[in-house]
Design an enzyme around this catalytic site. Structure first.
Site, short mmCIF file in Angstrom:
data_model
loop_
_atom_site.label_atom_id
_atom_site.label_comp_id
_atom_site.label_asym_id
_atom_site.label_seq_id
_atom_site.Cartn_x
_atom_site.Cartn_y
_atom_site.Cartn_z
N SER B 127 0.80 -1.22 0.00
CA SER B 127 0.00 0.00 0.00
C SER B 127 0.83 1.27 0.00
O SER B 127 0.35 2.33 -0.37
CB SER B 127 -0.95 0.00 1.20
N LYS B 164 0.52 3.94 6.99
CA LYS B 164 -0.22 4.76 6.03
C LYS B 164 0.11 6.24 6.24
O LYS B 164 0.61 6.64 7.29
CB LYS B 164 -1.73 4.58 6.22
#
Lengths: 205, 205
Positions: B127, B164
């Site tokens: 990600s 993230k």
DNA sequence: GGATATACTATACAAATGTATAGTATATGT
DNA sequence: ACATATACTATACATTTGTATAGTATATCC
């Protein structure tokens, strides 16, 4: 106090073992006998020594007699570092690891990268960004004269050291950037000197 | 032998200085007096000691009297490490640095990352690949409860720790992947626990 | 020549650390 | 009860490493 089968460490011995283990992990070196004694409040260094001897006998510790801070725990690496020169520049004519070109030194855990001879190099440019290698990253480079097809290497072209994916094609060397906006470049093999293979990346953010 | 102005180190003294310097760089600790003597073939430890004393007097070395391996060269960091636990998992209910969850330890040069309390975490998933953070990379994380808008952090959602880019929007928390194929996800602030900020990446290739 | 700095040896002491001797005490199994 | 293992103290010795005393020799400057 509980008598326990010989071969099984006692609770007290285990707590000494844990202290030594944590000391090695945290400080990189085992504690001295007297540091163990101080931590547990022992008045005599021998108290610590006896626990250590018991742990050695029971196989949890190893020891180099009469050496200072010479306890070892199997499976626990002691603090062993590899020191790599961080090269500030690479000159075509000079030996690669000339000390004048060393900008700094990078000390890293020996267990982290398997390198005997190597160096570190600060990456310039965005040409390898799609391989996750960014400008300013520190490349950990294992020194070698050749490189497998498709591996990421550090090569010297003229006076510039650059990080690229290296391919060999019919006596030519192709350096392929990992960046859609850039094209592979082809060189005569004799114009390219392979300095090593990139085995790691360290990035400070 | 040449007499030299007091204040200027002699060639011999400089070679002793160089030996000590290299020893610190390579081994992380300065040599003992007798190691210096052995290297230069001195029969007496005092011979080394006198060179060291001269170097101290002339300002090239510093010394902690009576301490072992206690020479210092200004501008040269001694071997000081930070040890970070490499967390194998993160459990929502448990204290973050519970030792049961420590898979290994990462020892890194204290000068490399500025961290007091922190941990390391192996990155899973793609990600963050466009931020140059790949699956298998080791994220160096500075432990903190909050994070600036847009910084890359480690957050806990349920029982999963994930890396993230973190944004705050009207009481909600938005976690933005750095991967075109993935979309940002929005959470209620109370469902997200910030574990720290990613301050570095180590990649083994 | 004499003063001074350098460069070394032989030997010994000082401090830190590993090891040993001698002894006290407690708990457990037989 | 006795033997054995554990857990500790007080003290001293051994080894390593930093430091000191005393001395030899050489080179340079005045």
């Amino acid at each position: 106090m509980a008598t326990i089968k010989p071969g099984q460490p006692t609770a007290r011995q285990l707590s000494v073992f844990e202290f030594i283990k944590k000391h090695i992990i945290k400080k990189g070196v085992p504690p001295t006998v007297r540091e163990v004694a101080a931590h547990f409040g022992f008045a005599s260094p021998l108290s610590a020594q006896l626990h250590i001897n018991a742990l050695v006998k029971k196989g949890l510790l190893k020891k180099l007699p009469f050496k200072q801070r010479a306890l070892e725990i199997s499976g626990l690496r002691p603090a062993e570092d590899t020191t790599l020169p961080l090269l500030g520049r690479v000159r075509a004519g000079a030996p690669l690891l000339a000390s004048e070109d060393t900008e700094d030194h990078i000390r890293i855990d020996k267990g982290l990268f398997k390198i005997e001879d190597g160096f570190a190099l600060r990456v310039t440019g965005d040409s390898m960004m799609e391989a996750g290698i960014f400008e300013g990253d520190i490349a950990i480079v294992k020194q070698q004269q050749t490189i497998e097809n498709g591996e990421i290497g550090v090569v010297l072209i003229g006076d510039e050291a650059t990080v690229k994916r290296v391919f060999r094609q019919k006596g030519k060397i192709v350096l392929k950037p990992e960046n859609k906006t850039m094209k592979p470049a082809t060189y005569n093999a004799e114009d390219v000197r392979v300095l090593g293979k990139v085995v790691g990346i360290i990035r400070k953010m």
